[in-house]
Write a protein that holds these residues in place. Sequence first.
Motif, PDB file in Angstrom:
ATOM      1  N   THR A   6       0.811  -1.222   0.000  1.00 53.84           N
ATOM      2  CA  THR A   6       0.000   0.000   0.000  1.00 53.84           C
ATOM      3  C   THR A   6       0.836   1.260   0.000  1.00 53.84           C
ATOM      4  O   THR A   6       0.291   2.355  -0.078  1.00 53.84           O
ATOM      5  CB  THR A   6      -0.915   0.015   1.244  1.00 53.84           C
ATOM      6  OG1 THR A   6      -0.081   0.042   2.413  1.00 53.84           O
ATOM      7  CG2 THR A   6      -1.815  -1.202   1.291  1.00 53.84           C
ATOM      8  N   TYR A 208      -7.463   0.494   3.264  1.00 55.77           N
ATOM      9  CA  TYR A 208      -6.208   1.027   2.727  1.00 55.77           C
ATOM     10  C   TYR A 208      -5.555   2.014   3.682  1.00 55.77           C
ATOM     11  O   TYR A 208      -4.337   1.981   3.896  1.00 55.77           O
ATOM     12  CB  TYR A 208      -6.482   1.677   1.366  1.00 55.77           C
ATOM     13  CG  TYR A 208      -5.287   2.365   0.753  1.00 55.77           C
ATOM     14  CD1 TYR A 208      -4.387   1.652  -0.025  1.00 55.77           C
ATOM     15  CD2 TYR A 208      -5.058   3.725   0.946  1.00 55.77           C
ATOM     16  CE1 TYR A 208      -3.284   2.274  -0.593  1.00 55.77           C
ATOM     17  CE2 TYR A 208      -3.965   4.359   0.390  1.00 55.77           C
ATOM     18  CZ  TYR A 208      -3.079   3.634  -0.378  1.00 55.77           C
ATOM     19  OH  TYR A 208      -1.988   4.252  -0.931  1.00 55.77           O
ATOM     20  N   LYS A 212      -1.951   1.335   5.139  1.00 55.80           N
ATOM     21  CA  LYS A 212      -0.865   2.237   4.748  1.00 55.80           C
ATOM     22  C   LYS A 212      -0.121   2.752   5.974  1.00 55.80           C
ATOM     23  O   LYS A 212       1.082   3.046   5.912  1.00 55.80           O
ATOM     24  CB  LYS A 212      -1.417   3.420   3.944  1.00 55.80           C
ATOM     25  CG  LYS A 212      -0.349   4.251   3.247  1.00 55.80           C
ATOM     26  CD  LYS A 212      -0.994   5.296   2.360  1.00 55.80           C
ATOM     27  CE  LYS A 212       0.071   5.994   1.515  1.00 55.80           C
ATOM     28  NZ  LYS A 212       1.093   6.675   2.321  1.00 55.80           N
TER      29      LYS A 212
END
Length: 229
Positions: A6, A208, A212
């Motif tokens: 990511t 995400y 991340k």
Amino acid sequence: SIAMVTQTSVKISLAYSSAAHMGFMLMLCGLGAHAAAILHLVAHSFYKAHAFLSSGSVVEYFRGLGGRQIETASSALRVLGALVGGLAIFVGLGALLGAPLGERPASMLLGAILVMAISHLLAKGAGDVPRPYVIGRTALSAAAVTLAFFALEAGASRILGGAVAAVPEPGAGTLAVMGLVAAAFAGVTLLQTQLPARAAEPAWRAAYVHLKNGLYANALFDRMAGTLR
């Protein structure tokens, strides 16, 4: 590994890659595969040095793409075909070399992880429009990686076998953990093949942000260390 894919920063991606491989080496120690753990420690220094030295070239490569999509999700049939192909390469070469594929559970787990890795390679090599030349070259690359795996594992066992503790016979709990590890690697491999098609889904967009940030592990550890101080 999921946090690594990511990242938009090459340096942070390489840092997550290092952390993932350190965890892999600790897992090998936990399984009792001490010679393999030392082999991976040495190999890590070589390939990570190459990754850092070539990171600038990767940045230039992606800049040259101009934001174009370069990956598509692999279909279920392509993933299944790649898995069968990877298993055939591993078992075929292992039988040809006389490798004891089913002798130790730890070796079987390492073999399963390798099969997943070369299956991912074969699935990406097949592409949306299969080309015999590309598929053949990818299959040869997968075979070369498999040969290197057998050669390096055998060499490490021969060189280090008398200097490290012997591989213990795993109990039921260890076997259960090994099954979970194999399932986790299978899940990550499946995610890698399907991620391009899932990137726009709301569930992935929500996950995400957290991935991340590495599921905030750094922040939690920093907070814990600060509290202890």
